[in-house]
Write an enzyme that holds these catalytic residues in place. Structure first.
Site, mmCIF file in Angstrom:
data_model
loop_
_atom_site.group_PDB
_atom_site.id
_atom_site.type_symbol
_atom_site.label_atom_id
_atom_site.label_comp_id
_atom_site.label_asym_id
_atom_site.label_seq_id
_atom_site.Cartn_x
_atom_site.Cartn_y
_atom_site.Cartn_z
ATOM 1 N N HIS A 60 0.857 -1.213 0.065
ATOM 2 C CA HIS A 60 0.008 0.057 0.015
ATOM 3 C C HIS A 60 0.919 1.283 0.131
ATOM 4 C CE1 HIS A 60 0.821 -0.093 4.355
ATOM 5 N NE2 HIS A 60 0.450 0.991 4.353
ATOM 6 N N HIS A 75 1.681 6.328 -1.535
ATOM 7 C CA HIS A 75 0.529 5.802 -0.976
ATOM 8 C C HIS A 75 -0.584 5.410 -1.917
ATOM 9 C CE1 HIS A 75 -1.853 4.690 2.386
ATOM 10 N NE2 HIS A 75 -0.925 4.806 3.240
#
Length: 151
Positions: A60, A75
Site C-alpha cells: 500500500h 501511498h
C-alpha cells in the site's frame, strides 16, 4: 532554492491538492507536503530514478529516495492495506529503479468493490514545497509538468 519540474506522475487518475485528501495525516501535511491522485489505473510507477527505501508488506506504500536526494512516499489508496491481495509488489528495498519502472500493481475495481478510497497521496518527506500547475486535471503515468518541487 532549486526547482524540480521533471517529476513524473506515478499514477493515472485525477490530480488533487493534498488538502483535499479525506485523511488528516495527509491533508494537514503532518508527514510533508505533496499532492494526491484519485486513481483510475492499476500501475504505480517510479516518478524519477532512485532507490527503493521501503515497501510495506501489503504494497500500500512505497518509499523512495530519488537520485537527487528527495524522499517521497507513494501511498496506494487510503485503506488498501486492509484488502488482502489487492496490491502486487514488483520491487524491494534497496532496488535501484528507473523512471517509469512498475513498482506495484493494484486493482482499482477491487478497491472500489471493497469500499476503499482510491485517493492516493504522494508525499515529499524531506521538507520540499510542492506547487501544482494544474488541479482537478487527469494525469497518466509518466506525465510531467503538473507539479513544481522546491528544495
Amino acid at each position: 532554492m532549486t526547482e524540480i519540474k521533471d517529476f513524473s506522475s506515478p499514477l493515472q487518475g485525477r490530480l488533487m491538492k493534498i488538502d483535499e485528501v479525506p485523511d488528516e495525516v495527509f491533508s494537514t501535511r503532518a508527514m510533508g507536503d505533496g499532492f494526491a491522485i484519485d486513481i483510475t489505473g492499476n500501475k504505480v510507477t517510479a516518478p524519477m530514478d532512485g532507490t527503493i527505501s521501503s515497501v510495506y508488506p501489503t504494497g500500500h506504500a512505497v518509499l523512495m529516495t530519488l537520485d537527487n536526494g528527495i524522499e517521497v512516499m507513494i501511498h496506494v489508496g487510503l485503506d488498501s492495506y486492509k484488502i488482502a491481495g489487492v496490491n502486487t509488489i514488483m520491487c524491494k528495498a534497496d532496488d535501484h529503479v528507473s523512471k517509469g519502472d512498475v513498482l506495484v500493481n493494484t486493482d482499482v475495481k477491487k478497491l472500489k468493490k471493497n469500499g476503499c478510497s482510491t485517493i492516493s497521496p504522494i508525499v515529499f518527506l524531506s521538507q520540499e514545497k510542492i506547487s501544482l500547475t494544474k488541479t482537478d486535471a487527469m494525469v497518466d503515468n509518466q506525465d510531467e509538468g503538473f507539479v513544481t518541487i522546491e528544495r
